[in-house]
Every structure is written in structure tokens, then in C-alpha cells.
Motif scaffolding. Structure first.
Motif, PDB file in Angstrom:
ATOM      1  N   LEU A  11     -13.044   3.778  -6.396  1.00  0.00           N
ATOM      2  CA  LEU A  11     -12.092   2.713  -6.665  1.00  0.00           C
ATOM      3  C   LEU A  11     -11.807   2.667  -8.152  1.00  0.00           C
ATOM      4  O   LEU A  11     -12.730   2.744  -8.967  1.00  0.00           O
ATOM      5  CB  LEU A  11     -12.659   1.353  -6.209  1.00  0.00           C
ATOM      6  N   MET A  27      -9.046   4.885  -3.952  1.00  0.00           N
ATOM      7  CA  MET A  27      -8.084   3.796  -4.062  1.00  0.00           C
ATOM      8  C   MET A  27      -7.880   3.392  -5.516  1.00  0.00           C
ATOM      9  O   MET A  27      -8.841   3.251  -6.271  1.00  0.00           O
ATOM     10  CB  MET A  27      -8.579   2.594  -3.255  1.00  0.00           C
ATOM     11  N   VAL A  45      -9.301   0.660   3.639  1.00  0.00           N
ATOM     12  CA  VAL A  45     -10.520   1.438   3.394  1.00  0.00           C
ATOM     13  C   VAL A  45     -11.083   2.002   4.699  1.00  0.00           C
ATOM     14  O   VAL A  45     -11.444   3.165   4.784  1.00  0.00           O
ATOM     15  CB  VAL A  45     -11.590   0.588   2.661  1.00  0.00           C
ATOM     16  N   PRO A  91     -12.339   7.128   1.091  1.00  0.00           N
ATOM     17  CA  PRO A  91     -11.270   6.422   0.368  1.00  0.00           C
ATOM     18  C   PRO A  91     -11.288   6.644  -1.135  1.00  0.00           C
ATOM     19  O   PRO A  91     -12.330   6.586  -1.774  1.00  0.00           O
ATOM     20  CB  PRO A  91     -11.527   4.951   0.699  1.00  0.00           C
ATOM     21  N   VAL A 125      -4.819   6.352  -2.350  1.00  0.00           N
ATOM     22  CA  VAL A 125      -4.000   5.217  -1.945  1.00  0.00           C
ATOM     23  C   VAL A 125      -3.857   4.302  -3.154  1.00  0.00           C
ATOM     24  O   VAL A 125      -4.835   4.010  -3.837  1.00  0.00           O
ATOM     25  CB  VAL A 125      -4.673   4.457  -0.776  1.00  0.00           C
ATOM     26  N   ARG A 126      -2.619   3.870  -3.412  1.00  0.00           N
ATOM     27  CA  ARG A 126      -2.342   2.942  -4.507  1.00  0.00           C
ATOM     28  C   ARG A 126      -1.973   1.592  -3.908  1.00  0.00           C
ATOM     29  O   ARG A 126      -1.167   1.507  -2.983  1.00  0.00           O
ATOM     30  CB  ARG A 126      -1.203   3.466  -5.380  1.00  0.00           C
ATOM     31  N   ASN A 128       0.713   5.420   0.024  1.00  0.00           N
ATOM     32  CA  ASN A 128      -0.111   6.609   0.211  1.00  0.00           C
ATOM     33  C   ASN A 128       0.447   7.686  -0.701  1.00  0.00           C
ATOM     34  O   ASN A 128       1.528   8.220  -0.463  1.00  0.00           O
ATOM     35  CB  ASN A 128      -0.082   7.056   1.674  1.00  0.00           C
ATOM     36  N   VAL A 182       0.856  -1.186   0.000  1.00  0.00           N
ATOM     37  CA  VAL A 182       0.000   0.000   0.000  1.00  0.00           C
ATOM     38  C   VAL A 182       0.888   1.230   0.000  1.00  0.00           C
ATOM     39  O   VAL A 182       1.785   1.359   0.828  1.00  0.00           O
ATOM     40  CB  VAL A 182      -0.934   0.002   1.230  1.00  0.00           C
ATOM     41  N   LEU A 237      -7.238  -4.994   2.337  1.00  0.00           N
ATOM     42  CA  LEU A 237      -7.876  -3.869   1.646  1.00  0.00           C
ATOM     43  C   LEU A 237      -8.971  -3.244   2.510  1.00  0.00           C
ATOM     44  O   LEU A 237      -9.120  -2.021   2.541  1.00  0.00           O
ATOM     45  CB  LEU A 237      -8.436  -4.315   0.293  1.00  0.00           C
TER      46      LEU A 237
END
Length: 118
Positions: free
Chosen positions: A83, A51, A43, A49, A17-18, A12, A10, A39
Motif C-alpha cells: 500500500l 494499491m 483488496v 494487492p 490499483v489506484r 485498475n 477505483v 477498500l
């Protein structure tokens, strides 16, 4: 009991967030459950979030993993988040198209395109 190796990395990246997978094959039920837990934890730690999940390097994906992605998507939407999926190889992309999940999950070409779409 030994600690399990994380299934995701993860990052930031400021306003989003990737997430990247640590395995090439996401087919093991235990690993998929762990991915879902990891995950979900990410979240739940974010107020709204945003993502991006990169599939770079992933060669195989089971249908159980697709279910986990839908669960994560619903959790993100419940928190008014977004997402994006990206870097999906053509064989895996075909699975998303056959199951019509490409209509439910937003898929972009790469991280830059995914970031621009958030």
C-alpha cells in the motif's frame, strides 16, 4: 432505501490499483465505514494487492479514517501486498507525522513516485 454514493473511485492501472476519494472531507463516520468496506472489497478481489491511495483534493481527514487505513494496510499485508499513500496536502501530512503513522504507512509525493516504489 436508496443506494449510497461511492466514497472512492477505483482505477485498475494494470499491475496496481489506484484509489481516489470522491469527497474533500473524510470525517463522517458512516462515510468512513463505507470507505473501509469499499477498500476491503477491492483488496479481497486481488490475489496480491498493490494499491495506491491518492488524497488529491482531500482537505480534512478524521482520526477514524486513519484507523480505517491501518485496517486496510493490515489486510493488504496479510495478502502479501503493498500500500502506498500519495498526494497528501501539508495539513493532513502533519496529522500522519504527529501520530507517527508516516512510519507505518508508506507515503509518497505523487502517483508516479508511489508507482515507482511498488
Amino acid at each position: 432505501m436508496t443506494a449510497q454514493k461511492s466514497q472512492v473511485q477505483v482505477f485498475n492501472d494494470g499491475d496496481f490499483v489506484r484509489v481516489e476519494f470522491t469527497a474533500r472531507h473524510i470525517i463522517d463516520e458512516v462515510a468512513i465505514r463505507q470507505i473501509g468496506n469499499e477498500l476491503t472489497k477491492v483488496v479481497d478481489g486481488l490475489q496480491r494487492p498493490r494499491m495506491i491511495v491518492s488524497f488529491r483534493g482531500v482537505e480534512h481527514l478524521s482520526s477514524a479514517a486513519l484507523g480505517t487505513l491501518l485496517t486496510v494496510l493490515n489486510r493488504i499485508k496479510a495478502r502479501d501486498g503493498q500500500l502506498r499513500l500519495c498526494d497528501i496536502n501539508p495539513q493532513i501530512l502533519q496529522i500522519f507525522e504527529i501520530t507517527k503513522l508516516n512510519r507505518v504507512l508508506r507515503i509518497e509525493r505523487d502517483v508516479a513516485t508511489a508507482k515507482a516504489s511498488l
